[in-house]
Write an enzyme that holds these catalytic residues in place. Structure first.
Site, short mmCIF file in Angstrom:
data_model
loop_
_atom_site.label_atom_id
_atom_site.label_comp_id
_atom_site.label_asym_id
_atom_site.label_seq_id
_atom_site.Cartn_x
_atom_site.Cartn_y
_atom_site.Cartn_z
N ARG A 27 5.40 -7.97 -0.71
CA ARG A 27 5.36 -6.94 -1.75
C ARG A 27 6.18 -5.73 -1.29
O ARG A 27 5.97 -5.21 -0.21
CB ARG A 27 3.92 -6.55 -2.07
CG ARG A 27 3.17 -7.66 -2.81
CD ARG A 27 1.72 -7.30 -3.11
NE ARG A 27 0.85 -7.53 -1.99
CZ ARG A 27 -0.49 -7.41 -2.04
NH1 ARG A 27 -1.07 -7.06 -3.18
NH2 ARG A 27 -1.23 -7.62 -0.98
N CYS A 83 0.79 -1.24 0.00
CA CYS A 83 0.00 0.00 0.00
C CYS A 83 0.82 1.28 0.00
O CYS A 83 0.70 2.08 -0.93
CB CYS A 83 -0.96 -0.01 1.18
SG CYS A 83 -2.21 -1.29 1.01
N LYS A 110 2.87 2.24 -3.27
CA LYS A 110 2.06 2.54 -4.46
C LYS A 110 1.11 3.70 -4.23
O LYS A 110 0.86 4.49 -5.13
CB LYS A 110 1.33 1.27 -4.94
CG LYS A 110 0.02 0.98 -4.28
CD LYS A 110 -0.71 -0.16 -4.98
CE LYS A 110 -1.90 -0.63 -4.14
NZ LYS A 110 -2.93 0.38 -3.91
N1 LIG Z 1 -3.49 -5.24 1.39
C1 LIG Z 1 -3.82 -4.25 2.22
O1 LIG Z 1 -3.34 -4.16 3.35
C2 LIG Z 1 -4.82 -3.21 1.78
C3 LIG Z 1 -5.39 -2.36 2.74
C4 LIG Z 1 -6.32 -1.41 2.32
C5 LIG Z 1 -6.64 -1.29 0.99
N2 LIG Z 1 -6.05 -2.11 0.07
C6 LIG Z 1 -6.43 -1.97 -1.34
O2 LIG Z 1 -7.35 -3.02 -1.66
C7 LIG Z 1 -7.17 -3.45 -3.01
C8 LIG Z 1 -6.88 -4.94 -3.03
O3 LIG Z 1 -5.67 -5.18 -2.36
P1 LIG Z 1 -5.20 -6.65 -1.95
O4 LIG Z 1 -3.95 -6.49 -1.14
O5 LIG Z 1 -6.35 -7.39 -1.39
O6 LIG Z 1 -4.85 -7.24 -3.41
P2 LIG Z 1 -4.54 -8.76 -3.81
O7 LIG Z 1 -3.61 -8.67 -4.96
O8 LIG Z 1 -4.15 -9.54 -2.60
O9 LIG Z 1 -5.96 -9.33 -4.30
C9 LIG Z 1 -6.60 -8.90 -5.46
C10 LIG Z 1 -7.42 -10.07 -6.00
O10 LIG Z 1 -8.24 -9.61 -7.07
C11 LIG Z 1 -8.33 -10.65 -8.04
N3 LIG Z 1 -8.76 -10.09 -9.33
C12 LIG Z 1 -8.06 -9.30 -10.18
N4 LIG Z 1 -8.81 -8.99 -11.24
C13 LIG Z 1 -10.02 -9.57 -11.07
C14 LIG Z 1 -11.22 -9.60 -11.83
N5 LIG Z 1 -11.33 -8.93 -12.98
N6 LIG Z 1 -12.28 -10.30 -11.33
C15 LIG Z 1 -12.16 -10.97 -10.16
N7 LIG Z 1 -11.05 -10.97 -9.40
C16 LIG Z 1 -9.99 -10.28 -9.84
C17 LIG Z 1 -6.94 -11.24 -8.04
O11 LIG Z 1 -6.92 -12.54 -8.60
C18 LIG Z 1 -6.59 -11.21 -6.56
O12 LIG Z 1 -6.94 -12.42 -5.92
C19 LIG Z 1 -6.04 -2.59 -3.56
O13 LIG Z 1 -6.59 -1.47 -4.21
C20 LIG Z 1 -5.29 -2.14 -2.31
O14 LIG Z 1 -4.62 -0.92 -2.49
C21 LIG Z 1 -5.16 -3.07 0.44
#
Ligand SMILES: NC(=O)c1ccc[n+]([C@@H]2O[C@H](COP(=O)([O-])OP(=O)(O)OC[C@H]3O[C@@H](n4cnc5c(N)ncnc54)[C@H](O)[C@@H]3O)[C@@H](O)[C@H]2O)c1
Length: 436
Positions: free
Chosen positions: A329, A261, A264
Site C-alpha cells: 500500500r 498508515c 493516510k
Molecule cells: N497496518 C498497520 O501497520 C497498522 C498499524 C496500526 C494501526 N492500524 C490501523 O488499524 C486499522 C486496520 O488496518 P489494517 O492494516 O489491519 O487493515 P486491513 O485492510 O488489512 O484489514 C481490515 C479488514 O477489515 C475487514 N472489514 C472491513 N469492513 C468490515 C466489516 N464491516 N465487518 C467485518 N470486517 C470488515 C476487511 O475485510 C479487512 O480484512 C486501520 O485503521 C489502520 O490505520 C494499522
C-alpha cells in the site's frame, strides 16, 4: 475472556492471535469470505513473521477461530475489538464507514454488557460516534474504549507481545479494569499502560505517526540539501542521532515513506486540524516533502540516461513499502514503476515476499523475476527500493556482469559510494552525491 475481533487484516489478525496466545477465547470475524476460509485452514492472507505459527497453534488449541458470521462472534463475546480499515476519504479525512458499520452491528447483536474497543486508527471524536451507533440498538450497557495500535508491520507480533507502551482511553472503571486485565500479560516487564481520556488516546495515535513521518521527511529534506552542498547525509545522520535528545531511530533518508498508515494518517490529521479551524503547517510540509521524495529515484534514473528512458530496461529490487512485509500500500516502488513505464522504459521486478501482491497490482505491465539476479538480465540499470536483507551484500561482480550498463540507483543507501566507484559502477544514492 471471550473476545471478538472484527476485521482480520494486519492489525485484527495480530491482535486476535496474541490475545488467544495469552489464554483468551478469541473469534476473528471478517466480511471477506476468502480471507476467513483461508484462515480456517491456517492459510494467512498476509506475510508477517511468526504470525502463521501463532495462528496455527491457537486454532489447534481451540482458543482461536475465524468466522464470517460477525453477528454470532459479537453475541458470544464480552469484549469486541473494532479493527477494520479507515482508508482516506476524498478530502483526506479518515473514512469511518467500516468502523461505524461494525459499531451498529455490535449494538444490534450484543447479548450482555460489553466493552467495545476501537483498535482502528480513528480521528478524535470518533468514540462519540461509535457510542451513538451502539446506543441506537443496544439492549445492554456498553463501554467504549480507544486503544490505538502501535505495531509495526514486519515486527507486529513482537510489538504486540512486548509493547513500548499501551495507550487506553476509557471513561468507566469497568472498562479500565477489563482492559488492564487483558493487557497485564503483555506488560509484565514494567512497560507502562497509560490510561487517559478517550479524545487524547485517539489523538495520541495520529501524533505518534505524524512525529515519525516528520522525522523521515526532515531527513529527506536534509539529504537533498546534502547532495547540493557536498555533504554526506549518512554522516550527518550519525552525527545528530547520537545526541540523546534526538535519538537514532527514523532518521534514514529514502525514497519517501509509504505503507498503509503514515500517508493516510498524516493526511487525516491535517484534515482534522482544518475541520477545527486551524492548520498543522509542519505536517502539511511533511506531506509535500514526501510527495516530492517519491519522485527522486525516477529523477535520478532519468538523469542517468539524459532523460531518454524509451527502450531502457530497469531492474527494481524491492516492492513492499518496507522489509519483512508483503504490504505494497502506497509503496514508493509503485510510484517509480509508474513513472518508468510512462517514460517508455520496461521494468523487471523482484521482491522476496511481495511478488504475489505485486502480480495483483501490476498485472502484465512488468516482468516478474524469480530471483534478484534474474531481474538484472537484459537490464540497463538497477534500482534498489526496499532495504531487504538479501539486497545488502549482493555479488557485485555478478551484478556488473549481468547489467548492460553498470548503473545503480540506491534509494536506501545500502552500499558505500567509494566501494561502488572502485567496482566501476555509476552509483546514485540519497543525500551522498553520485559517483561515476
Ligand atoms: N497496518 C498497520 O501497520 C497498522 C498499524 C496500526 C494501526 N492500524 C490501523 O488499524 C486499522 C486496520 O488496518 P489494517 O492494516 O489491519 O487493515 P486491513 O485492510 O488489512 O484489514 C481490515 C479488514 O477489515 C475487514 N472489514 C472491513 N469492513 C468490515 C466489516 N464491516 N465487518 C467485518 N470486517 C470488515 C476487511 O475485510 C479487512 O480484512 C486501520 O485503521 C489502520 O490505520 C494499522
Amino acid at each position: 475472556m471471550n473476545i471478538s475481533v472484527v476485521g482480520t487484516g494486519y492489525v485484527g489478525l495480530v491482535v486476535g492471535a496474541c490475545l488467544a496466545e495469552t489464554g483468551n477465547q478469541v473469534v476473528g470475524a471478517d466480511v471477506d469470505a476468502r480471507k476467513i476460509s483461508g484462515l480456517q485452514r491456517n492459510v494467512l492472507p498476509i506475510y508477517e513473521p511468526g504470525l502463521d505459527r501463532l495462528v496455527e497453534r491457537n486454532q489447534q488449541a481451540g482458543r482461536l477461530s475465524f468466522t464470517t458470521d460477525v453477528a454470532a462472534a459479537i453475541a458470544a463475546s464480552e469484549v469486541a475489538f473494532i479493527a477494520v480499515g479507515t482508508p482516506p476519504d476524498e478530502d483526506g479525512s479518515a473514512d469511518l464507514r467500516h468502523v461505524l458499520a461494525v459499531a451498529e452491528n455490535i449494538g444490534k447483536h450484543m447479548e450482555r454488557e460489553m466493552v467495545v474497543v476501537t483498535k482502528s486508527t480513528v480521528p478524535v471524536g470518533t468514540a462519540a460516534k461509535v457510542s451513538e451507533c451502539l446506543g441506537r440498538h443496544a439492549r445492554f450497557p456498553f463501554h467504549v474504549v480507544s486503544n490505538p495500535e502501535f505495531l509495526k508491520e514486519g515486527a507486529a507480533v513482537d510489538d504486540f507481545m512486548k509493547p513500548d507502551r499501551v495507550v487506553l482511553g476509557a471513561s468507566s472503571d469497568h472498562a479500565r479494569s477489563v482492559m488492564a486485565e487483558l493487557y497485564a500479560p503483555f506488560v509484565r516487564t514494567g512497560r507502562p499502560v497509560i490510561f487517559m481520556d478517550i479524545a487524547s488516546a485517539e489523538m495520541t495515535k495520529y501524533a505518534a505517526n505524524a512525529m515519525l513521518a516528520t522525522r523521515i521527511s526532515f531527513m529527506n529534506d536534509i539529504a537533498n540539501l546534502c547532495e547540493r552542498a557536498g555533504a554526506n547525509v549518512d554522516q550527518v545522520r550519525k552525527g545528530i542521532g547520537s545526541d540523546e535528545r534526538i535519538g537514532s531511530a527514523f532518521l534514514f533518508p529514502g525514497p519517501g515513506y509509504g505503507g498503509s498508515c503514515f500517508p493516510k494518517d498524516v493526511k487525516a490529521l491535517v484534515r482534522t486540524a482544518r475541520d477545527h479551524g486551524t492548520c498543522l503547517r509542519i505536517l502539511e510540509s511533511v506531506e509535500a516533502v514526501n510527495e516530492d521524495q517519491k519522485h527522486r529515484m525516477f529523477q535520478k534514473l532519468s538523469a542517468a540516461f539524459d532523460g531518454m528512458l524509451k527502450g531502457i530496461r530497469v531492474a527494481v529490487w524491492g516492492l513492499a513499502f518496507k522489509p519483512n512485509t508483503d504490504d505494497m500500500r502506497e509503496a514508493p516502488a509503485l510510484t517509480l514503476i509508474d513513472e518508468l513505464l510512462a517514460g517508455g522504459a520496461t521494468v523487471a521486478v523482484h521482491d522476496p515476499v511481495a511478488m504475489e501482491e505485486a502480480r495483483h497490482r501490476l498485472g502484465s505491465t512488468v516482468t516478474f523475476a524469480d530471483t534478484s539476479y534474474a531481474a538484472l538480465e537484459g537490464a540497463d540499470a538497477l534500482a534498489v527500493v526496499t532495504d531487504w536483507n538479501e539486497y545488502r551484500h549482493p555479488d557485485f561482480s555478478r551484478i556488473k556482469a549481468t547489467l548492460r550498463r553498470p548503473i545503480i540507483v540506491d534509494g536506501r543507501n545500502l552500499y558505500l559510494p567509494e566501494r561502488m566507484s572502485d567496482l566501476g559502477f555509476t552509483y546514485h544514492s540519497i543525500g551522498r552525491g553520485a559517483t561515476a
